[in-house]
Design an enzyme around this catalytic site. Structure first.
Site, PDB file in Angstrom:
ATOM      1  N   HIS A  37      -1.183   6.027  -0.279  1.00  0.00           N
ATOM      2  CA  HIS A  37      -1.274   7.149  -0.453  1.00  0.00           C
ATOM      3  C   HIS A  37      -0.573   7.042  -2.069  1.00  0.00           C
ATOM      4  CE1 HIS A  37       1.715   6.209   1.787  1.00  0.00           C
ATOM      5  NE2 HIS A  37       2.149   5.837   0.563  1.00  0.00           N
ATOM      6  N   HIS A 120       2.788   4.778  -7.773  1.00  0.00           N
ATOM      7  CA  HIS A 120       1.861   3.958  -7.289  1.00  0.00           C
ATOM      8  C   HIS A 120       0.821   3.777  -5.549  1.00  0.00           C
ATOM      9  CE1 HIS A 120       5.910   3.176  -5.240  1.00  0.00           C
ATOM     10  NE2 HIS A 120       5.098   2.704  -4.675  1.00  0.00           N
TER      11      HIS A 120
END
Length: 200
Positions: A37, A120
């Site tokens: 995620h 990220h």
């Protein structure tokens, strides 16, 4: 008491591409692809009343879908590497969504985020990995063709894992819709009514 954070889910096909980059790094604990995620705002351990308030406020976000591009690998931690991550381009829509969620969470009494937002996808958490091993891994696996997906919603995750890395549960999802959204239609997410606490 739930541990919450808001984020973007990663499509399964892109998750599989990232999963193929696992392996070959001593001291790495690789994240399962279903738990990949992009964290937008870590909220932390909060009581059920605050959790429901945050969930309700997030339903007021009105933003359009946008593209998310993943490009290359890097590490966090400098001389003491702690994670291998896939870098996400900090596009304007992504940064604006994150900033709005930051404001909403702080309105509920949660303290400001202590770290600068660096989008990220965490692929591995590192323990006692040497800088040399990390550099060698990145030199071999660090480059891959960029991958782009359309973010059409963001979600509220919960986790009760003490060490991070999942498993994560999607508590609510919030559609990113055009500005001219028809407000006569019911919301697409699964929020419980305010009178029915969802979190405990």
């Amino acid at each position: 008491m739930p541990r919450l954070f808001a984020g973007l889910e990663i499509p399964a096909d892109i998750g599989q591409t990232l999963a193929n980059l696992r392996g070959g790094l001593p001291g790495a604990r690789w994240i399962d692809p279903e738990n990949y995620h992009v964290t937008l705002r870590f909220i932390g351990d909060i009581d059920g009343i605050s959790a429901n308030e945050i969930a309700q406020l997030m339903s007021r976000v009105e933003r359009k879908p946008f593209d998310v591009t993943i490009r290359g690998l890097s590490s966090f931690g400098g001389n003491k590497p702690r994670a291998i991550v896939a870098s996400v381009e900090p596009s304007r829509p992504l940064l604006e969504l994150q900033a709005e969620l930051e404001r909403l969470v702080r309105r509920c009494g949660v303290g400001p985020e202590s770290r600068k937002f660096t989008p990220h996808v965490t692929l591995a958490r590192l323990r006692d990995a040497s800088c040399r091993d990390v550099a060698d891994y990145l030199s071999v696996r660090g480059y891959f063709p960029s991958k782009t997906f359309r973010a059409s919603e963001f979600v509220l995750f919960s986790s009760r894992a003490s060490t991070g890395g999942g498993p994560y549960l999607v508590e609510d999802s919030y559609a990113l819709c055009a500005a001219d959204i028809d407000r006569t239609q019911p919301p697409r997410h699964t929020l419980m009514p305010a009178s029915t606490p969802r979190y405990s």
